[in-house]
Design a protein around this motif. Structure first.
Motif, PDB file in Angstrom:
ATOM      1  N   ARG A   1       0.842  -1.213   0.000  1.00  0.00           N
ATOM      2  CA  ARG A   1       0.000   0.000   0.000  1.00  0.00           C
ATOM      3  C   ARG A   1       0.868   1.252   0.000  1.00  0.00           C
ATOM      4  O   ARG A   1       1.650   1.496   0.933  1.00  0.00           O
ATOM      5  N   ASP A   2       0.623   2.036  -1.054  1.00  0.00           N
ATOM      6  CA  ASP A   2       1.374   3.275  -1.259  1.00  0.00           C
ATOM      7  C   ASP A   2       1.327   4.205  -0.056  1.00  0.00           C
ATOM      8  O   ASP A   2       2.337   4.772   0.362  1.00  0.00           O
ATOM      9  N   GLU A   3       0.110   4.355   0.523  1.00  0.00           N
ATOM     10  CA  GLU A   3      -0.053   5.341   1.609  1.00  0.00           C
ATOM     11  C   GLU A   3       0.688   4.901   2.866  1.00  0.00           C
ATOM     12  O   GLU A   3       1.180   5.731   3.634  1.00  0.00           O
ATOM     13  N   PHE A   4       0.812   3.566   3.069  1.00  0.00           N
ATOM     14  CA  PHE A   4       1.582   3.098   4.224  1.00  0.00           C
ATOM     15  C   PHE A   4       3.073   3.362   4.003  1.00  0.00           C
ATOM     16  O   PHE A   4       3.797   3.744   4.923  1.00  0.00           O
ATOM     17  N   ALA A   5       3.494   3.149   2.758  1.00  0.00           N
ATOM     18  CA  ALA A   5       4.908   3.407   2.431  1.00  0.00           C
ATOM     19  C   ALA A   5       5.237   4.887   2.653  1.00  0.00           C
ATOM     20  O   ALA A   5       6.303   5.229   3.172  1.00  0.00           O
ATOM     21  N   THR A   6       4.301   5.764   2.274  1.00  0.00           N
ATOM     22  CA  THR A   6       4.530   7.204   2.451  1.00  0.00           C
ATOM     23  C   THR A   6       4.678   7.534   3.928  1.00  0.00           C
ATOM     24  O   THR A   6       5.593   8.271   4.339  1.00  0.00           O
ATOM     25  N   MET A   7       3.787   6.970   4.752  1.00  0.00           N
ATOM     26  CA  MET A   7       3.880   7.251   6.191  1.00  0.00           C
ATOM     27  C   MET A   7       5.171   6.680   6.777  1.00  0.00           C
ATOM     28  O   MET A   7       5.827   7.318   7.605  1.00  0.00           O
ATOM     29  N   ALA A   8       5.558   5.491   6.326  1.00  0.00           N
ATOM     30  CA  ALA A   8       6.797   4.883   6.834  1.00  0.00           C
ATOM     31  C   ALA A   8       7.995   5.753   6.456  1.00  0.00           C
ATOM     32  O   ALA A   8       8.899   5.974   7.284  1.00  0.00           O
ATOM     33  N   ARG A   9       7.994   6.261   5.219  1.00  0.00           N
ATOM     34  CA  ARG A   9       9.104   7.149   4.799  1.00  0.00           C
ATOM     35  C   ARG A   9       9.166   8.373   5.700  1.00  0.00           C
ATOM     36  O   ARG A   9      10.237   8.787   6.119  1.00  0.00           O
ATOM     37  N   GLU A  10       7.992   8.938   6.000  1.00  0.00           N
ATOM     38  CA  GLU A  10       7.958  10.134   6.861  1.00  0.00           C
ATOM     39  C   GLU A  10       8.459   9.796   8.258  1.00  0.00           C
ATOM     40  O   GLU A  10       9.231  10.551   8.862  1.00  0.00           O
ATOM     41  N   ASN A  11       8.029   8.657   8.789  1.00  0.00           N
ATOM     42  CA  ASN A  11       8.458   8.276  10.144  1.00  0.00           C
ATOM     43  C   ASN A  11       9.956   8.021  10.202  1.00  0.00           C
ATOM     44  O   ASN A  11      10.636   8.423  11.150  1.00  0.00           O
ATOM     45  N   VAL A  12      10.471   7.346   9.169  1.00  0.00           N
ATOM     46  CA  VAL A  12      11.915   7.060   9.163  1.00  0.00           C
ATOM     47  C   VAL A  12      12.701   8.372   9.054  1.00  0.00           C
ATOM     48  O   VAL A  12      13.664   8.592   9.788  1.00  0.00           O
ATOM     49  N   ALA A  13      12.243   9.267   8.163  1.00  0.00           N
ATOM     50  CA  ALA A  13      12.966  10.538   8.001  1.00  0.00           C
ATOM     51  C   ALA A  13      12.940  11.339   9.294  1.00  0.00           C
ATOM     52  O   ALA A  13      13.941  11.927   9.707  1.00  0.00           O
ATOM     53  N   ARG A  14      11.787  11.320   9.974  1.00  0.00           N
ATOM     54  CA  ARG A  14      11.636  12.163  11.161  1.00  0.00           C
ATOM     55  C   ARG A  14      12.302  11.564  12.397  1.00  0.00           C
ATOM     56  O   ARG A  14      12.892  12.270  13.205  1.00  0.00           O
ATOM     57  N   PHE A  15      12.215  10.238  12.557  1.00  0.00           N
ATOM     58  CA  PHE A  15      12.665   9.640  13.814  1.00  0.00           C
ATOM     59  C   PHE A  15      13.973   8.858  13.697  1.00  0.00           C
ATOM     60  O   PHE A  15      14.561   8.502  14.700  1.00  0.00           O
ATOM     61  N   HIS A  16      14.398   8.574  12.461  1.00  0.00           N
ATOM     62  CA  HIS A  16      15.684   7.880  12.284  1.00  0.00           C
ATOM     63  C   HIS A  16      16.688   8.809  11.625  1.00  0.00           C
ATOM     64  O   HIS A  16      17.860   8.832  11.980  1.00  0.00           O
ATOM     65  N   GLY A  17      16.201   9.582  10.644  1.00  0.00           N
ATOM     66  CA  GLY A  17      17.102  10.462   9.898  1.00  0.00           C
ATOM     67  C   GLY A  17      17.362   9.883   8.521  1.00  0.00           C
ATOM     68  O   GLY A  17      16.734   8.893   8.117  1.00  0.00           O
ATOM     69  N   PRO A  18      18.304  10.482   7.783  1.00  0.00           N
ATOM     70  CA  PRO A  18      18.559  10.023   6.422  1.00  0.00           C
ATOM     71  C   PRO A  18      18.922   8.536   6.405  1.00  0.00           C
ATOM     72  O   PRO A  18      19.649   8.065   7.277  1.00  0.00           O
ATOM     73  N   ALA A  19      18.394   7.798   5.436  1.00  0.00           N
ATOM     74  CA  ALA A  19      18.650   6.352   5.360  1.00  0.00           C
ATOM     75  C   ALA A  19      18.956   5.965   3.920  1.00  0.00           C
ATOM     76  O   ALA A  19      18.130   5.350   3.236  1.00  0.00           O
ATOM     77  N   PRO A  20      20.157   6.328   3.416  1.00  0.00           N
ATOM     78  CA  PRO A  20      20.484   5.994   2.028  1.00  0.00           C
ATOM     79  C   PRO A  20      20.592   4.487   1.804  1.00  0.00           C
ATOM     80  O   PRO A  20      20.556   4.030   0.655  1.00  0.00           O
ATOM     81  N   GLN A  21      20.707   3.727   2.886  1.00  0.00           N
ATOM     82  CA  GLN A  21      20.831   2.266   2.754  1.00  0.00           C
ATOM     83  C   GLN A  21      19.472   1.573   2.802  1.00  0.00           C
ATOM     84  O   GLN A  21      19.374   0.387   3.086  1.00  0.00           O
ATOM     85  N   TRP A  22      18.405   2.329   2.531  1.00  0.00           N
ATOM     86  CA  TRP A  22      17.036   1.789   2.605  1.00  0.00           C
ATOM     87  C   TRP A  22      16.316   1.978   1.286  1.00  0.00           C
ATOM     88  O   TRP A  22      16.319   3.068   0.722  1.00  0.00           O
ATOM     89  N   THR A  23      15.685   0.916   0.774  1.00  0.00           N
ATOM     90  CA  THR A  23      14.868   0.984  -0.435  1.00  0.00           C
ATOM     91  C   THR A  23      13.484   0.454  -0.089  1.00  0.00           C
ATOM     92  O   THR A  23      13.380  -0.653   0.450  1.00  0.00           O
ATOM     93  N   ILE A  24      12.441   1.233  -0.393  1.00  0.00           N
ATOM     94  CA  ILE A  24      11.077   0.694  -0.254  1.00  0.00           C
ATOM     95  C   ILE A  24      10.590   0.335  -1.650  1.00  0.00           C
ATOM     96  O   ILE A  24      10.721   1.145  -2.574  1.00  0.00           O
ATOM     97  N   LYS A  25      10.043  -0.879  -1.779  1.00  0.00           N
ATOM     98  CA  LYS A  25       9.456  -1.279  -3.059  1.00  0.00           C
ATOM     99  C   LYS A  25       7.961  -1.462  -2.860  1.00  0.00           C
ATOM    100  O   LYS A  25       7.548  -2.191  -1.953  1.00  0.00           O
ATOM    101  N   ILE A  26       7.191  -0.800  -3.711  1.00  0.00           N
ATOM    102  CA  ILE A  26       5.745  -0.966  -3.648  1.00  0.00           C
ATOM    103  C   ILE A  26       5.404  -2.180  -4.502  1.00  0.00           C
ATOM    104  O   ILE A  26       5.691  -2.209  -5.698  1.00  0.00           O
ATOM    105  N   GLY A  27       4.868  -3.198  -3.870  1.00  0.00           N
ATOM    106  CA  GLY A  27       4.550  -4.401  -4.636  1.00  0.00           C
ATOM    107  C   GLY A  27       3.996  -5.480  -3.730  1.00  0.00           C
ATOM    108  O   GLY A  27       3.989  -5.342  -2.502  1.00  0.00           O
ATOM    109  N   ASP A  28       3.552  -6.550  -4.364  1.00  0.00           N
ATOM    110  CA  ASP A  28       2.935  -7.668  -3.652  1.00  0.00           C
ATOM    111  C   ASP A  28       4.011  -8.716  -3.355  1.00  0.00           C
ATOM    112  O   ASP A  28       4.519  -9.371  -4.278  1.00  0.00           O
TER     113      ASP A  28
END
Ligand SMILES: C[S@@+](CC[C@H](N)C(=O)[O-])C[C@H]1O[C@@H](n2cnc3c(N)ncnc32)[C@H](O)[C@@H]1O
Length: 286
Positions: A153-180
């Motif tokens: 789910r796209d909207e969950f990925a968006t929220m996760a990206r926001e949470n990671v950016a806000r509470f973890h900081g930059p994460a260049p070693q992270w890739t989110i893939k939208i898919g089943d």
């Protein structure tokens, strides 16, 4: 706003206790801060220069908090005392903005150790939700590892990206893939996989292709029926050393002569299923 170095009823520290405050202990613009009241209730807020932070009806100008050391005790306009800290992971996770259920810190702690998530590991995470587990995995693999997270789910990925950016900081070693994830993964030679979705057994054939020999599979499932189906599928595939466990954590109440377990606890969250990927054949001689 009044600033106190301790809550009035707490005893004074020893006179010879000299405090050095390293710069890392000072609150900065953009920090997420946990306010804790006298009943141990927690309020997560973000410091933004020029703005106010409101907690239990008391407003604090962020500019007066920026530069204070973590652990400062504040007294707001309502007279209530509040301690301020940057949250630890265990304090952050329950306060994380979310649209989907997250794995509790007690289970995430076990996932990190039983799943052997280590610096430099290549990890696949299945089911991102609000990104609570992603944050823990990113911290554990460090800058030299790589985390690929699959989310449908796209909207969950968006929220996760926001949470990671806000509470973890930059994460260049992270890739989110939208898919089943039930359709498979692009990656191979993966060291570790953490699976948190409703039909984890459907991921097992794909996990067998993605994980390297010896790789660790960790599944988290809330119900016994899911657990049984997952374990059966793992044992039918190239997986062994299957361990099934749950993690029970009971808080204690310690006050004066009342020393006992808390009356309430999270009695059930989910089961953890850990398995190792078997080698399929001996290596081909060079
Ligand atoms: C319980 S949440 C994961 C929570 C996460 N482990 C955490 O602690 O923050 C499960 C997630 O799996 C996702 N999901 C469900 N089916 C999926 C599929 N087939 N492929 C990828 N993601 C899926 C859901 O959209 C949801 O975000």
């Amino acid at each position: 706003m009044l600033r106190w170095w301790r809550i009035p009823e707490s005893p004074a520290p020893p006179e010879d206790l000299v405090e050095h405050v390293p710069s890392g202990a000072l609150l900065r613009d953009g920090d997420s801060i946990l306010f804790i009241d006298r009943k141990s209730r927690q309020y997560l807020r973000t410091l933004r220069s020029g703005k106010r932070v409101t907690v239990r009806g008391a407003a604090f100008p962020a500019d007066e908090l920026i530069g204070l050391p973590e652990g400062t005790v504040l007294r707001g306009s309502t007279g209530e005392y509040l301690q301020i800290f940057r949250p630890t992971y265990a304090q952050l996770a329950p306060n994380l903005p979310r649209q989907a259920q997250l794995i509790y810190p007690k289970d995430v702690g076990t996932i990190l150790l039983w799943g052997d998530i280590h610096p430099g590991a290549r990890v696949i995470e299945v089911g991102v939700g609000p990104g609570a587990t992603s944050i823990a995995l990113l911290r554990a693999i460090g800058p030299t590892g790589h985390l690929t997270s699959y989310e449908i789910r796209d909207e969950f990925a968006t929220m996760a990206r926001e949470n990671v950016a806000r509470f973890h900081g930059p994460a260049p070693q992270w890739t989110i893939k939208i898919g089943d994830a039930y359709e498979g993964f692009d990656e191979t030679d993966v060291d570790r996989m953490v699976v948190d979705l409703s039909e984890p057994w459907r991921v097992v054939p794909h996990a067998a292709r993605a994980l390297r020999p010896g790789g660790v599979f960790v599944g988290f499932t809330p119900t016994v029926l899911q657990l049984k189906q997952l374990v059966d599928e793992l044992r039918a595939g190239p997986f062994a050393a299957v361990e099934i466990l749950e993690s029970l954590q009971r808080y204690w109440h310690v006050k004066d002569r009342s020393v006992r377990p808390e009356h309430r606890m999270v009695a059930h969250s989910g089961f953890l299923i850990i398995a190792r990927r078997l080698a399929l054949s001996p290596p081909t001689p060079e």
